[in-house]
Design a protein around this motif. Structure first.
Motif, PDB file in Angstrom:
ATOM      1  N   ILE A  80      25.124 -19.764   5.128  1.00  0.00           N
ATOM      2  CA  ILE A  80      26.556 -20.113   5.113  1.00  0.00           C
ATOM      3  C   ILE A  80      26.873 -21.055   6.286  1.00  0.00           C
ATOM      4  N   GLY A  81      26.342 -20.720   7.467  1.00  0.00           N
ATOM      5  CA  GLY A  81      26.587 -21.568   8.642  1.00  0.00           C
ATOM      6  C   GLY A  81      26.063 -22.985   8.438  1.00  0.00           C
ATOM      7  N   ARG A  82      24.842 -23.069   7.904  1.00  0.00           N
ATOM      8  CA  ARG A  82      24.264 -24.401   7.662  1.00  0.00           C
ATOM      9  C   ARG A  82      25.084 -25.159   6.615  1.00  0.00           C
ATOM     10  N   ALA A  83      25.530 -24.440   5.574  1.00  0.00           N
ATOM     11  CA  ALA A  83      26.300 -25.088   4.496  1.00  0.00           C
ATOM     12  C   ALA A  83      27.656 -25.574   5.020  1.00  0.00           C
ATOM     13  N   ILE A  84      28.249 -24.850   5.958  1.00  0.00           N
ATOM     14  CA  ILE A  84      29.512 -25.306   6.576  1.00  0.00           C
ATOM     15  C   ILE A  84      29.265 -26.643   7.279  1.00  0.00           C
ATOM     16  N   ASP A  85      28.171 -26.710   8.045  1.00  0.00           N
ATOM     17  CA  ASP A  85      27.858 -27.962   8.748  1.00  0.00           C
ATOM     18  C   ASP A  85      27.625 -29.119   7.768  1.00  0.00           C
TER      19      ASP A  85
END
Ligand SMILES: O=c1[nH]c(=O)n([C@H]2C[C@H](O)[C@@H](COP(=O)(O)O)O2)cc1CO
Length: 134
Positions: A80-85
Motif C-alpha cells: 500500500i505504501g509503495r502504491a501510494i508513492d
C-alpha cells in the motif's frame, strides 16, 4: 483495467478463501494480476527477492490496488505504501472483528479509499458502486 489484489500471506492465511471470493468478483472489472493470493498453496520455487520484485512490478503495472487489510500483514502494508508513492488508486476493505478495527495509518490516510464491510455481499456492493464493469 489491471487490478493488483493485496491480501495477507505470511501475516496469516485465515482469510484466503474470502480473498478467492473477492478475486472472483473482481474479475468482472478487470484482470487480477495476483490470483495466487486466493490460494492456500504457497509457491516455494521463488526466492523472497523474486517475490518482492515481481510483486512491485505488478503494482507498477496495475491501474488500481485493492487491499483486504483485516488480517494485519507487513507485506500488504508495504505494498500500500509503495502504491501510494506510485500515485495509484487504492481501495482498502476491512472487517471489524471482535471490536478491533484497522490501523490508523490505513484508515487515517487520505490517499486511500477505505470501506468497512461484513461479508461478501457487502464487498460486492462496494465494488459495484466504486468500479466500472469491463
Ligand atoms: O509468497 C508471497 N507472495 C506474495 O505475492 N506476497 C505479497 C502479496 C501479498 O499482497 C503480500 C502478503 O504479505 P505477507 O506475506 O507479509 O502477509 O505480499 C507475499 C508472499 C510471502 O510474504
Amino acid at each position: 483495467m489491471k487490478i493488483y489484489f493485496s491480501g495477507s500471506i505470511r501475516g496469516g492465511q485465515q482469510d484466503t478463501d474470502l480473498y478467492a471470493d473477492l478475486i472472483r468478483e473482481l474479475k468482472q472489472y478487470g484482470t487480477v494480476l495476483t490470483e495466487h493470493i486466493g490460494c492456500k498453496t504457497i509457491d516455494h520455487t521463488l526466492t523472497d527477492q523474486e517475490i518482492h520484485d515481481r510483486d512491485i512490478a505488478w503494482v507498477k503495472e496495475s491501474d488500481i490496488v485493492i487491499a483486504e487489510v483485516t488480517v494485519p500483514s507487513l507485506g500488504v502494508g508495504y505494498e500500500i505504501g509503495r502504491a501510494i508513492d506510485m500515485k495509484k488508486r487504492i481501495i482498502c476493505l476491512y472487517r471489524s472483528l471482535n471490536g478491533k478495527t484497522s490501523s490508523a495509518m490505513i484508515l487515517g490516510c487520505k490517499d486511500l479509499q477505505c470501506f468497512q464491510y461484513s461479508n461478501l455481499k457487502e464487498a460486492i456492493a462496494i465494488f459495484k458502486t466504486n468500479l466500472k464493469a469491463k
